[in-house]
Design a protein around this motif. Structure first.
Motif, PDB file in Angstrom:
ATOM      1  N   ASP A  14       2.451   7.851   1.427  1.00 17.44           N
ATOM      2  CA  ASP A  14       1.403   7.042   0.509  1.00 17.44           C
ATOM      3  C   ASP A  14       1.943   6.199  -0.279  1.00 17.44           C
ATOM      4  O   ASP A  14       1.562   5.095  -0.572  1.00 17.44           O
ATOM      5  CB  ASP A  14       0.265   7.951  -0.495  1.00 17.44           C
ATOM      6  CG  ASP A  14      -0.569   8.776   0.584  1.00 17.44           C
ATOM      7  OD1 ASP A  14      -0.906   8.354   1.785  1.00 17.44           O
ATOM      8  OD2 ASP A  14      -1.203  10.022   0.444  1.00 17.44           O
ATOM      9  N   ASN A  15       3.016   6.690  -1.056  1.00 19.78           N
ATOM     10  CA  ASN A  15       4.000   5.941  -1.968  1.00 19.78           C
ATOM     11  C   ASN A  15       4.637   4.728  -1.249  1.00 19.78           C
ATOM     12  O   ASN A  15       4.303   3.680  -1.967  1.00 19.78           O
ATOM     13  CB  ASN A  15       4.850   6.571  -2.715  1.00 19.78           C
ATOM     14  CG  ASN A  15       4.263   7.908  -3.602  1.00 19.78           C
ATOM     15  OD1 ASN A  15       3.208   7.648  -4.110  1.00 19.78           O
ATOM     16  ND2 ASN A  15       5.072   8.888  -4.037  1.00 19.78           N
ATOM     17  N   VAL A  16       5.020   4.885  -0.156  1.00 21.12           N
ATOM     18  CA  VAL A  16       5.537   3.754   0.701  1.00 21.12           C
ATOM     19  C   VAL A  16       4.626   2.807   1.128  1.00 21.12           C
ATOM     20  O   VAL A  16       4.739   1.655   0.946  1.00 21.12           O
ATOM     21  CB  VAL A  16       6.605   4.114   1.862  1.00 21.12           C
ATOM     22  CG1 VAL A  16       6.749   3.223   2.779  1.00 21.12           C
ATOM     23  CG2 VAL A  16       7.614   5.330   1.466  1.00 21.12           C
ATOM     24  N   MET A  17       3.625   3.544   1.366  1.00 20.51           N
ATOM     25  CA  MET A  17       2.319   2.312   1.838  1.00 20.51           C
ATOM     26  C   MET A  17       1.707   1.402   0.853  1.00 20.51           C
ATOM     27  O   MET A  17       1.777   0.448   0.775  1.00 20.51           O
ATOM     28  CB  MET A  17       1.186   3.103   2.378  1.00 20.51           C
ATOM     29  CG  MET A  17       0.030   2.451   2.988  1.00 20.51           C
ATOM     30  SD  MET A  17       0.518   1.416   4.489  1.00 20.51           S
ATOM     31  CE  MET A  17       0.537   2.782   5.777  1.00 20.51           C
ATOM     32  N   ASN A  18       1.623   2.194  -0.351  1.00 18.48           N
ATOM     33  CA  ASN A  18       1.360   1.464  -1.772  1.00 18.48           C
ATOM     34  C   ASN A  18       2.324   0.420  -2.088  1.00 18.48           C
ATOM     35  O   ASN A  18       2.103  -0.690  -2.415  1.00 18.48           O
ATOM     36  CB  ASN A  18       1.242   2.396  -2.688  1.00 18.48           C
ATOM     37  CG  ASN A  18      -0.046   3.283  -2.739  1.00 18.48           C
ATOM     38  OD1 ASN A  18      -1.188   2.841  -1.783  1.00 18.48           O
ATOM     39  ND2 ASN A  18      -0.139   4.513  -3.266  1.00 18.48           N
ATOM     40  N   GLU A  19       3.669   0.630  -1.821  1.00 21.52           N
ATOM     41  CA  GLU A  19       4.914  -0.092  -2.359  1.00 21.52           C
ATOM     42  C   GLU A  19       4.789  -1.391  -1.348  1.00 21.52           C
ATOM     43  O   GLU A  19       4.893  -2.685  -1.911  1.00 21.52           O
ATOM     44  CB  GLU A  19       6.007   0.528  -2.236  1.00 21.52           C
ATOM     45  CG  GLU A  19       7.371  -0.407  -2.629  1.00 21.52           C
ATOM     46  CD  GLU A  19       8.601   0.365  -2.826  1.00 21.52           C
ATOM     47  OE1 GLU A  19       9.664  -0.153  -2.568  1.00 21.52           O
ATOM     48  OE2 GLU A  19       8.681   1.458  -3.098  1.00 21.52           O
ATOM     49  N   ALA A  20       4.560  -0.970   0.114  1.00 22.33           N
ATOM     50  CA  ALA A  20       4.279  -2.231   0.969  1.00 22.33           C
ATOM     51  C   ALA A  20       3.092  -3.134   0.623  1.00 22.33           C
ATOM     52  O   ALA A  20       3.427  -4.341   0.741  1.00 22.33           O
ATOM     53  CB  ALA A  20       4.217  -1.463   2.399  1.00 22.33           C
TER      54      ALA A  20
END
Length: 79
Positions: A14-20
């Motif tokens: 989820d954190n990676v998706m938010n950063e993307a």
């Protein structure tokens, strides 16, 4: 991986998706990239799309493992 490790991985995804998502939007780095070298902005956007695609694939794979282990966590279905 244990159920709790899988759940932690879902949070990390989820954190990676938010950063993307952040990298695709208007931000200082993207504005500077457009002003100084516009192909960098295009590359940044494309990299964010690739990251999101990889996150989706990993989430699907891990969800299969999670379900096979009969882990119980309704909060993990986000994504």
């Amino acid at each position: 991986m244990s159920c709790s490790q899988l759940e932690s991985e879902f949070v990390a995804l989820d954190n990676v998706m938010n950063e993307a998502d952040d990298n695709k939007g208007v931000n200082t780095a993207n504005v500077a990239a457009v002003v100084l070298f516009w192909p960098a902005a295009v590359g940044n956007y494309m990299d964010a799309d690739k990251a999101q695609d990889l996150v989706d694939k990993r989430r699907t794979h891990l969800m299969g493992i999670y379900e096979d282990k009969n882990c119980d966590g309704a909060a993990v279905t986000a994504g």
